[in-house]
Motif scaffolding. Structure first.
Motif, PDB file in Angstrom:
ATOM      1  N   SER A 276       1.260  -0.978  -0.118  1.00 38.86           N
ATOM      2  CA  SER A 276      -0.097  -0.145  -0.050  1.00 38.86           C
ATOM      3  C   SER A 276       0.775   0.813  -0.480  1.00 38.86           C
ATOM      4  CB  SER A 276      -0.937  -0.263   1.254  1.00 38.86           C
ATOM      5  OG  SER A 276       0.038   0.192   2.039  1.00 38.86           O
ATOM      6  N   PHE A 277       2.430   1.063  -0.297  1.00 38.80           N
ATOM      7  CA  PHE A 277       2.706   2.221  -0.099  1.00 38.80           C
ATOM      8  C   PHE A 277       2.600   2.925  -0.973  1.00 38.80           C
ATOM      9  CE2 PHE A 277       6.659   4.728  -1.304  1.00 38.80           C
ATOM     10  CZ  PHE A 277       7.560   4.954  -0.247  1.00 38.80           C
ATOM     11  N   GLY A 280       4.545   9.598  -1.770  1.00 41.10           N
ATOM     12  CA  GLY A 280       3.784  11.004  -1.383  1.00 41.10           C
ATOM     13  C   GLY A 280       3.199  10.707   0.193  1.00 41.10           C
ATOM     14  N   HIS A 281       3.405   9.629   0.250  1.00 35.59           N
ATOM     15  CA  HIS A 281       2.359   9.825   1.553  1.00 35.59           C
ATOM     16  C   HIS A 281       2.909   8.753   2.725  1.00 35.59           C
ATOM     17  CE1 HIS A 281      -1.038   9.642   4.705  1.00 35.59           C
ATOM     18  NE2 HIS A 281      -1.286   8.277   3.833  1.00 35.59           N
ATOM     19  N   ILE A 282       4.009   9.579   3.921  1.00 35.72           N
ATOM     20  CA  ILE A 282       4.442   9.140   4.649  1.00 35.72           C
ATOM     21  C   ILE A 282       3.881   8.245   5.646  1.00 35.72           C
ATOM     22  CG2 ILE A 282       6.634   7.779   6.127  1.00 35.72           C
ATOM     23  CD1 ILE A 282       7.231   7.919   2.722  1.00 35.72           C
ATOM     24  N   ARG A 283       3.283   7.534   6.023  1.00 38.91           N
ATOM     25  CA  ARG A 283       2.027   7.127   7.446  1.00 38.91           C
ATOM     26  C   ARG A 283       3.216   6.909   8.855  1.00 38.91           C
ATOM     27  NH1 ARG A 283      -0.261   2.176   3.896  1.00 38.91           N
ATOM     28  NH2 ARG A 283       1.982   2.047   3.557  1.00 38.91           N
ATOM     29  N   LEU A 289      11.137   3.369   5.788  1.00 36.11           N
ATOM     30  CA  LEU A 289      12.707   2.767   5.354  1.00 36.11           C
ATOM     31  C   LEU A 289      12.013   2.526   4.385  1.00 36.11           C
ATOM     32  CD1 LEU A 289      12.230   0.984   9.348  1.00 36.11           C
ATOM     33  CD2 LEU A 289      14.415   2.122   7.701  1.00 36.11           C
ATOM     34  N   ILE A 290      10.741   1.785   3.869  1.00 43.07           N
ATOM     35  CA  ILE A 290      10.667   1.754   2.475  1.00 43.07           C
ATOM     36  C   ILE A 290      11.172   2.228   1.113  1.00 43.07           C
ATOM     37  CG2 ILE A 290       8.716   1.146   1.251  1.00 43.07           C
ATOM     38  CD1 ILE A 290       7.034  -0.456   3.395  1.00 43.07           C
ATOM     39  N   LYS A 291      10.655   4.123   1.742  1.00 38.62           N
ATOM     40  CA  LYS A 291      11.148   5.271   0.487  1.00 38.62           C
ATOM     41  C   LYS A 291      12.397   5.364   0.701  1.00 38.62           C
ATOM     42  CE  LYS A 291      11.119   9.639   0.764  1.00 38.62           C
ATOM     43  NZ  LYS A 291      12.509  10.113   0.530  1.00 38.62           N
TER      44      LYS A 291
END
Length: 393
Positions: A276-277, A280-283, A289-291
């Motif tokens: 679901s990554f 532009g939307h770091i939850r 880390l995935i970014k």
């Protein structure tokens, strides 16, 4: 044949061989029990230990109490043996500060203990024996992810950042629960409710979600952490006695199983985040880390690639690091405030004057709350969250 005194005048080859074997065994045990000291250095003080066993029996069921007693006799730096492994024990504020702060780079490594290899499948930053460039790069990643989460904010929220928002929401729920319990007859233990709230904040930080306190997944996670703490606190003799790794060992089997379950839980959450990554939307920390390994790709300083597996390890380390320490800190604070009503009143007076009763305190209020901060810092100074730190190398 015997002499006039009734003593044998010769012995058989078997008896001679047996006597030689016993002599060699005693000589080897004595040598192995004696720690080798590099030339030019003095031997550290310490108690006498049993051959092969070392000081395992001396430490008993409460090793922190036994070590505190030994430090009063032998000083802030002394040596014991666990099996045939020499262990240097440090105590006293100045001594520990010298080793872990002023000479932190010299002591930042971990011993290569057998049980540590089961934590995060050997990929743990906290328990791993590697302290080289890869470890340093992963540590920077974890710090950057925490910092990003601490400053990122939801435009629709009045909180200064996501972390404050999660803490404030959980504090509201915890206070409501305490008020409900205090209205009933009898007494209650706040620890179980505090640990659930702490678990919720950490879940929000790492996975971006909050659970109801009666959610079975959250309950199983808290119970799993509690089991892990009990097993880990008892230590693993297999770290120091090689033969125990090959014999039936229920405690070690339990430790392996707990680590496997923790890893599977975290791995599933990371997989969900990968699916679901959105760039532009770091939850949460996992997204950060995935970014890094999907967008930023490489760590510019150490040139170390981060994979899904390493992401699971970093998230699991962050998740585990705050669980017991934060819960214990809040529990100590509650205990002191209950037993020191005068201090409790002074804190409330300061909060009323600065914040009022219409809203909850925020991070931005900190400079105007010097007494509250002083109480928090003094609680940290005066209490102990763990009997001793994870071993250093």
């Amino acid at each position: 044949m015997v002499s006039d005194f009734g003593l044998p005048t010769f012995i058989s080859a078997t008896e001679l061989l047996l006597a030689s074997a016993v002599f060699c065994l005693v000589f080897w045990v004595a040598g192995a029990s004696k720690p080798r000291v590099p030339k030019g250095l003095k031997r550290l003080p310490g108690p006498w230990g049993w051959p092969l066993l070392g000081h395992v029996l001396t430490l008993g069921k409460n090793p922190h109490v036994a070590l505190a007693r030994l430090s009063r006799r032998y000083g802030d730096v002394f040596q014991i043996r666990l099996g045939s492994t020499p262990v240097v024990v440090l105590s006293g504020l100045d001594t520990i500060k010298q080793a872990l702060v002023r000479q932190g780079d010299d002591f930042k490594g971990r011993p290569d203990l057998y049980s540590f290899s089961f934590v995060t499948k050997g990929q743990s930053m906290i328990f791993g024996s590697d302290s080289g460039p890869v470890w340093a790069a992963r540590r920077r990643l974890a710090q950057n992810a925490l910092n990003s989460f601490s400053v990122a904010s939801d435009p629709a929220s009045s909180s200064s950042c996501y972390l404050e928002e999660h803490v404030s929401q959980e504090a509201e729920n915890l206070i409501s629960k305490f008020q409900e319990l205090m209205a009933a007859v009898g007494h209650f233990d706040p620890y179980r409710y505090v640990v659930m709230s702490v678990a919720n904040v950490i879940c929000a930080m790492c996975f971006g979600r909050r659970y109801d306190h009666d959610d079975q997944e959250l309950l199983s996670l808290v119970n799993l952490n509690d089991e892990f703490g009990k097993v880990a606190a008892s230590g693993s003799p297999a770290d120091f006695f090689l033969i125990l790794r090959y014999l039936p060992n229920p405690a070690l089997d339990t430790f392996k199983d707990l680590n496997e379950r923790f890893y599977s839980f975290t791995q599933e959450r990371v997989k969900e985040h990968c699916r679901s990554f959105e760039k532009g939307h770091i939850r949460d920390i996992t997204d950060s880390l995935i970014k890094h390994y999907r967008v930023d790709r490489l760590d510019e300083n150490a040139n170390v690639q981060v994979s899904d597996e390493k992401t699971v390890g970093i998230v699991l380390d962050l998740f585990g690091a705050g669980f017991d320490t934060v819960t214990t800190a809040i529990s100590w604070s509650l205990m002191y405030l209950v037993t020191k009503p005068r201090i409790q009143r002074k804190i409330q007076e300061e909060l009323d004057a600065v914040v009022g009763r219409a809203r909850r305190p925020r991070f931005s209020d900190r400079p105007q709350l010097p007494y509250l901060e002083a109480v928090i810092m003094e609680t940290f100074r005066h209490t102990s969250f763990l009997p001793f730190t994870i071993p250093h190398r």
